[in-house]
Scaffold this active site. Sequence first.
Site, mmCIF file in Angstrom:
data_model
loop_
_atom_site.group_PDB
_atom_site.id
_atom_site.type_symbol
_atom_site.label_atom_id
_atom_site.label_comp_id
_atom_site.label_asym_id
_atom_site.label_seq_id
_atom_site.Cartn_x
_atom_site.Cartn_y
_atom_site.Cartn_z
ATOM 1 N N CYS A 150 -21.334 -42.863 -17.943
ATOM 2 C CA CYS A 150 -21.826 -43.512 -19.132
ATOM 3 C C CYS A 150 -20.698 -43.825 -19.992
ATOM 4 O O CYS A 150 -19.641 -43.274 -20.034
ATOM 5 C CB CYS A 150 -22.780 -42.693 -19.728
ATOM 6 N N TYR A 155 -29.276 -41.212 -6.368
ATOM 7 C CA TYR A 155 -28.479 -40.381 -7.473
ATOM 8 C C TYR A 155 -29.488 -39.180 -7.225
ATOM 9 O O TYR A 155 -30.609 -39.359 -8.177
ATOM 10 C CB TYR A 155 -28.538 -40.965 -8.814
ATOM 11 N N HIS A 161 -27.032 -33.682 -11.586
ATOM 12 C CA HIS A 161 -27.278 -33.763 -13.084
ATOM 13 C C HIS A 161 -28.524 -33.060 -13.565
ATOM 14 O O HIS A 161 -28.774 -33.172 -14.570
ATOM 15 C CB HIS A 161 -26.714 -34.859 -13.656
ATOM 16 N N ASP A 192 -20.604 -30.526 -15.302
ATOM 17 C CA ASP A 192 -19.633 -31.323 -14.668
ATOM 18 C C ASP A 192 -18.588 -31.864 -15.406
ATOM 19 O O ASP A 192 -17.508 -32.382 -15.071
ATOM 20 C CB ASP A 192 -20.689 -32.624 -14.302
#
Length: 689
Positions: A30, A170, A173, A266
């Site tokens: 991001c 995906y 997370h 992460d």
Amino acid sequence: MRDARHDVLFEPVAIGPVTAPNRFYQVPHCNGMGRMFPNAMIAMRETKAEGGWGIVFTEQCDFHATSDIQPYTETNLWDDGDEIYLGRMAEAVHRHGSLAGIELAHAGQDTGNLYSREVPIGPAHRPVSALNHPIQARAMDLSDIIDYRRWHRRAALRARDMGFDIVMVYAGHNNTVPGQFFYKRHNDRSDAYGGSLENRLRLFRELIEDTREAVGDTMAVVVRMAVDELMGPDGLEWHNEGREAIEMLAELPDLWDVTIGNWANDSQTSRFAPEGFQEDYVAFVKKVTSKPVAVVGRYTSPDAMVSAIRRGVTDLIGAARPSIADPFLPRKIEEGRTDDIRECIGCNICAAWNNLSAPSRCTQNPTFGEEWRKSWHPERMAPVSAPSHVLIVGAGPAGLEAARTAGLAGFRVTLAEASNDLGGRVTREARLPGLSAWGRVRDYRTGQIAKMTNVEVFRGSRLGAADILELGAEHVALATGATWRGDGVGRTLRSAVPVTGGSGLLTPDDIMEGHRPPDGPVVIFDDDGYYMASVLAELMAAEGRETWLVTPAVVVAPWSEYTLEQHVIEQRLADLGVRMLVRHTIVSVDEGEVVTRDGLGRCDRRIACAGVIGVTARIPDDDLWLALNGGVELEGAGIRSLQRIGDCYGPGLIAAAVYQGHKYVRELGEPVDGDGVPFLRERHVIEGS
Ligand code: ADP
Ligand code: SF4
């Protein structure tokens, strides 16, 4: 040119039907630009490809209106209209011979759908996790799952049609639907999608298979998945279900991109995790699959990258932050210029701006996010036609960056620093617990300046106004920094805190200079809210003092929430025995004690202490500016411009000082319309116009 030891980094890697030109993989990240600032996002991604990243990914790309992560500015692929800017990004990446990847995401129960107003969906009926919204996600039934698979498939086909080379399923997370189905704590279903690990992985498996079936061999199908959540048995652990999941799906994707989740784990900061910090968790993956593997870990050193490959930890060097701090990192290694690498310092200012829904900024790379709107290139400057003499006073982050950039542009540069050390606040702060990597802000710049014959550096040179007038430079930049104030004034206290007896408040500058309160307990009053108070608390506790941290905020170090550190800072302070008093301000400092008042205005506590350190606000060191009358009537001394930059102009983040040092040079000699907007703006198209 290139060091032969680094050759392995430049080997092509087959990823299913496509081949990456090298092992440098800019993972999805991001950036606060995304769909809201698409021109900026495209230029930023293109710069990475130009800098040699063999694979360049989008950020999270939400593929349906039930995944609306407002207020965050990621990308969307909800309908054909979104194809325009995403397709442009793929084209821009291709111009430099790199592969373009797209990360298909659905936030499920992680978002409130504030804009789309669709009811969030997930594996089970649960309040959404984002921002504590009073909104619940509803459990998907079998027809929802059929719809969901169709949306995902359609998005994969759109990605193919836009020219992307790689599509990512995906599940990393803790923030997307397939991951939420996978995690036991989110999934209490009793149908074929709940219960056993096989069932909880069913949707993930189906999405991978659907995607493969849809795109055939026109694209690589990769997955991103967390293998550990650092929650112990309360969450996913790499040595049980993390490993079993990968074993079950081992040969399905064309590439395994494995991480630890959630995002805060992460993207840990250098204060809490060293380079390669994920290896212990992800190293097993290559042993259970024949497919290539990618890992991240804030790798900035080519030797560490090579080592991770040679030791069989990974095939691709995944990077978000190192590629932000230096988009040209691969090229520099390729050209044998490793000492030119601008290493990420692991501060997470980039993440903070994204978390604040603003275009990301980087402490080390002032051009990040400015590639389009200001046409700033991270490596190139237009050379000046008539190189004039620039004097920069002060060698903190602002002064060093100004000197480096002015040197690059071809100015004749004099950099004068009062002390014998370069780096200013960065040098001082890098000595505090956990902040040593911040010294890279200095080291990169001093390293670059040392190679420039047109930049002269004078240490131990405290300049006065008369010296500046005498030196006769055409342009003078004052980068003299700022000083922490010692009167308690800041965000909460608007006038000085009363002090009776004792020595009053010490400041962070005092502590960094080696001063200490007398023996005994110490109270740190934090009205700043970022890192400084907590690192001083660590220091005091490590020196064996009973330490209090008092703050008007509701948690300690509240702004570090944006840098993904608040929880670890609090944990560390708790582990060190620091006593934390939140929602309290100090109202007086008396001999041997401090009086505090709670957020409801009650004077309720006296804390016995030998000293108080106030971390509240800073005051610019602008004496020179005042002595030189703000640059008025300096023509007689041959000075064409006088400016303040960095903390001397407005005390702020290190990132702001670096940016201002850079901006100063980019605008030097350029006519700047102070009444206008100094950058290109992204415009919305108004229907019917
Ligand atoms: P910034 O973050 O804006 O770069 P810093 O506080 O890190 O500011 O750095 C300011 C630097 O300026 C310090 O290293 C300080 O020693 C130096 N400095 C301050 N006043 C003078 C002066 N009159 N002449 C030369 N150097 C100065
Ligand atoms: Fe690294 Fe900090 Fe730049 Fe982010 S902002 S890329 S963490 S230096």
